[in-house]
Structures are given as structure tokens and as C-alpha cells.
Design a protein around this motif. Structure first.
Motif, short mmCIF file in Angstrom:
data_model
loop_
_atom_site.label_atom_id
_atom_site.label_comp_id
_atom_site.label_asym_id
_atom_site.label_seq_id
_atom_site.Cartn_x
_atom_site.Cartn_y
_atom_site.Cartn_z
N ILE A 157 0.83 -1.21 0.00
CA ILE A 157 0.00 0.00 0.00
C ILE A 157 0.86 1.26 0.00
O ILE A 157 0.64 2.19 -0.79
CB ILE A 157 -0.96 0.00 1.22
N TYR A 158 1.86 1.34 0.91
CA TYR A 158 2.62 2.58 0.98
C TYR A 158 3.70 2.71 -0.10
O TYR A 158 4.30 3.77 -0.25
CB TYR A 158 3.20 2.81 2.38
N THR A 159 3.95 1.63 -0.84
CA THR A 159 4.87 1.75 -1.98
C THR A 159 4.12 1.73 -3.31
O THR A 159 4.75 1.89 -4.36
CB THR A 159 5.89 0.59 -1.98
N GLU A 164 3.25 8.37 -1.55
CA GLU A 164 3.36 9.83 -1.66
C GLU A 164 4.59 10.18 -2.50
O GLU A 164 5.72 10.19 -2.02
CB GLU A 164 3.50 10.46 -0.28
N GLY A 165 4.36 10.46 -3.78
CA GLY A 165 5.45 10.82 -4.67
C GLY A 165 6.48 9.71 -4.79
O GLY A 165 6.16 8.54 -5.00
N SER A 166 7.75 10.09 -4.61
CA SER A 166 8.84 9.12 -4.73
C SER A 166 9.24 8.52 -3.39
O SER A 166 10.13 7.69 -3.31
CB SER A 166 10.07 9.80 -5.36
N VAL A 167 8.57 8.96 -2.32
CA VAL A 167 8.90 8.50 -0.98
C VAL A 167 8.05 7.28 -0.64
O VAL A 167 6.83 7.31 -0.81
CB VAL A 167 8.66 9.61 0.07
#
Length: 356
Positions: A157-159, A164-167
Motif C-alpha cells: 500500500i505505501y509503496t 506519496e510521490g517518490s517516498v
């Protein structure tokens, strides 16, 4: 006899903590430190001022939730080792609700997010429960495996979808969805929710008929079955409620502290909760107190290291020793000879009272 049992359950964690700190002091001395100075910095870092006191309460909050989660399940005789996964699933649901729902914001959306986080945790907790009562699978293995599934799905999910953008992290919840602050600027309202929930769990377990039946199943499921209790129903309920408690804990950690999902979110809280529940003698109030002790150790460890140069690993050792001594103490007092010893003491006291 009941008074003796209560006293023993109080003394076990207290004596365990004392012994752990004594050995910790010996260890600090052995590596050239001053135990008094080290512990002074430890407690100063934990509650030396209002800001540090607030940090300690914040660190205690997720531990209270996972500790209560383990306590509730274990009281029914089932072993939920999946609190970490349920914690993560609750946070996952909350971050999705916070970023996807339109037309509602502020407190109503926070309440919805927390409620759905608890629901998601309950559903995740129900999986090992269903597999246990229908297929006879070992709930410990299933719940541990589900921890990995939840953490890996969080990584996706978070990748991926919510990156969020490239982070490699999700977007933070907006300010309107952050939990309000109490006791200054550090402690969020999630701490109060944790305390209220502990009181509710305590009342349910020890002052309601359903709680009595759940504990009866945990003490002796065969006897409970012959008394007409629905064993499978109470086991499944224990898993669902246990998962829901962990799930709402994850939601509160998201809205109150971390605000976003990233690598390491929720790591270790589940197994810490198991240790806290066992040290707290499977009592919700004891669980809260032990969670606060763990938070003291973690908050003050860095201050101790900065002030004295002692490695924070010393605090990890002390924490581990508290667990070892508490579990060993609980096993010791349950030995037949030890039980008989306390029974004899109680009988002698009663005899003396009668004679007087």
C-alpha cells in the motif's frame, strides 16, 4: 484465600520488576557505570517534566491496546499472537478511509475511521478463530502467519496505490483528522480511549455473565461445555473482540502519532502486548500499569544513554528480565506444593482468628 490470590498476583509483577532492576544495576556496574545515576536519568527522561511525562503516556497507548487484546483472548483460553497484524490492518483501513472518503471530515470522519479500523481488526482476528473452531488449526501459527500477510500488504500500500510521490510512505492525514491533544501538547485523546477501554474490558470480564462464561471457557472448556456453554461461540467472540481492540489501537496510533504508513509501522507491538498481558496477570488494570512501565523504560532509555553513556540495550535486558521473572513467578505459584503452602498459611490464620 481469594485475598491471598489477589495479593500474589499483585506481588509477582512488582517483585519481578524489582529483581530485574537489581540485575540491571549489577550489569551497569559491571560495565563501569553508576546504577543510581543511570536510573536517575532513566526516570528523569520518562517523567522528569511535563513534556517527558506526556511522551511516556503516548508510548504506553499502543501497548495498552495490544496488551488488552492479548488479555481478552487469553482469558478465553485462546492464544491470539496476531495483534500486530490486526493493529496494522486497523491502521490500513483508517488511512484508506482518511484519503478516500469525500463529503465528511473532522470528528465524524475520525469516529468513522476508528470504528472501521476496529471492524477490520475484528475481521482479521476472526480468521484464526474460524479456522480453529471449524478445522482445528493451531491459532498461534495462523495468527503469526497473518501478521506477515498484513505487514507485507501494508508495504504494498505505501509503496504502491497510496504512495506519496517518490517516498515509500503514504500521504499524511490532514490536520482535521489528527486526534486532539490533552495534558498540554503531547498526549492525544487516544490515551483516554485506551483507559476507558481498559475499564470496559475489566467490567465485562469480571462483572457480567458473558464475561464469567468466557473466563469459564478459558479455565476449563470441557467443564464449560457440560454446563451448556457454547464453547465455539465464545472462542470466536474472543478472537473478534481481541482483533477489534488491536485494530482500533492501530487506527489511534495512525491518527494520534504517526499520521502516515511507512516501513516499521506497528513493529513489535503485538508481541510486546502478549508479554504485557502475561506480566499483568491477564488483568486489564494490571495490563495498563505494565504497559506504562514498558513505556517508562523506552522513553527514558535515550535520556539515560545521553546522560551516562550507558547503551540502551541495558534497558532491553531489564525489560526481558521482567518478562522472564513474571512468567517464572506465575508458574511457580501454580505448583501444587506452593499452592498447598499458601493454603496452609491461610488455614493457620483462620484458626488463630477463631481461637481469639
Amino acid at each position: 484465600m481469594k485475598l491471598n490470590n489477589i495479593l500474589i498476583k499483585i506481588l509477582i509483577p512488582v517483585i519481578s520488576a524489582i529483581f530485574a532492576f537489581i540485575i540491571g544495576a549489577i550489569l551497569i556496574s559491571a560495565i563501569g557505570g553508576n546504577p543510581g545515576e543511570a536510573f536517575g536519568y532513566l526516570f528523569k527522561g520518562a517523567f522528569g517534566n511535563a513534556a517527558n511525562f506526556g511522551k511516556t503516556l503516548v508510548k504506553a497507548t499502543p501497548l495498552i491496546f495490544t496488551g488488552l487484546s492479548a488479555t481478552f483472548a487469553y482469558r478465553c483460553g485462546v492464544f491470539n499472537l496476531g495483534a500486530e497484524g490486526q493493529f496494522v490492518v486497523g491502521a490500513l483501513t483508517s488511512i484508506w478511509i482518511s484519503t478516500a472518503v469525500d463529503g465528511i471530515s473532522g470528528v465524524p470522519l475520525i469516529i468513522l475511521s476508528l470504528a472501521l479500523g476496529a471492524l477490520a481488526g475484528g475481521i482479521w482476528g476472526a480468521i484464526p478463530g474460524i479456522l480453529k473452531i471449524t478445522r482445528g488449526l493451531n491459532e498461534m501459527i495462523v495468527s503469526i502467519m497473518l501478521n506477515y500477510v498484513a505487514v507485507l500488504f501494508m508495504g504494498y500500500i505505501y509503496t504502491g496505490p497510496l504512495r506519496e510521490g517518490s517516498v515509500p510512505q503514504t500521504e499524511a492525514v490532514n490536520d482535521a483528522l489528527k486526534l486532539g491533544r490533552i495534558f498540554g501538547n503531547n498526549v492525544h485523546t487516544g490515551f483516554l480511549i485506551a483507559i476507558i477501554l481498559a475499564v470496559i474490558v475489566y467490567y465485562f470480564l469480571f462483572y457480567t455473565s458473558k464475561g464469567f462464561k468466557l473466563r469459564a471457557v478459558g479455565l476449563n472448556d470441557t467443564a464449560a461445555m457440560y454446563n451448556g456453554f457454547s464453547i465455539k461461540k465464545y472462542m470466536l467472540m474472543a478472537f473478534i473482540v481481541s482483533g477489534a481492540i488491536a485494530g482500533i489501537g492501530g487506527s489511534i496510533e495512525l491518527h494520534g502519532v504517526q499520521y502516515r504508513l511507512m516501513s516499521g509501522f506497528g513493529t513489535g507491538y503485538g508481541f510486546d502486548g502478549v508479554a504485557i498481558a502475561l506480566i499483568g496477570q491477564l488483568n486489564p488494570i494490571g495490563t495498563v500499569l505494565v504497559a506504562y512501565l514498558f513505556a517508562i523504560l523506552r522513553t527514558g532509555a535515550n535520556t539515560m544513554q545521553v546522560g551516562t553513556g550507558m547503551p540502551t540495550a541495558v534497558i532491553d535486558i531489564i525489560q526481558a528480565l521482567v518478562i522472564v521473572f513474571a512468567v517464572a513467578g506465575s508458574a511457580l505459584v501454580n505448583l501444587p506444593k506452593v499452592k498447598q503452602f499458601f493454603t496452609n498459611i491461610t488455614s493457620k490464620k483462620q484458626t488463630k482468628v477463631v481461637e481469639v
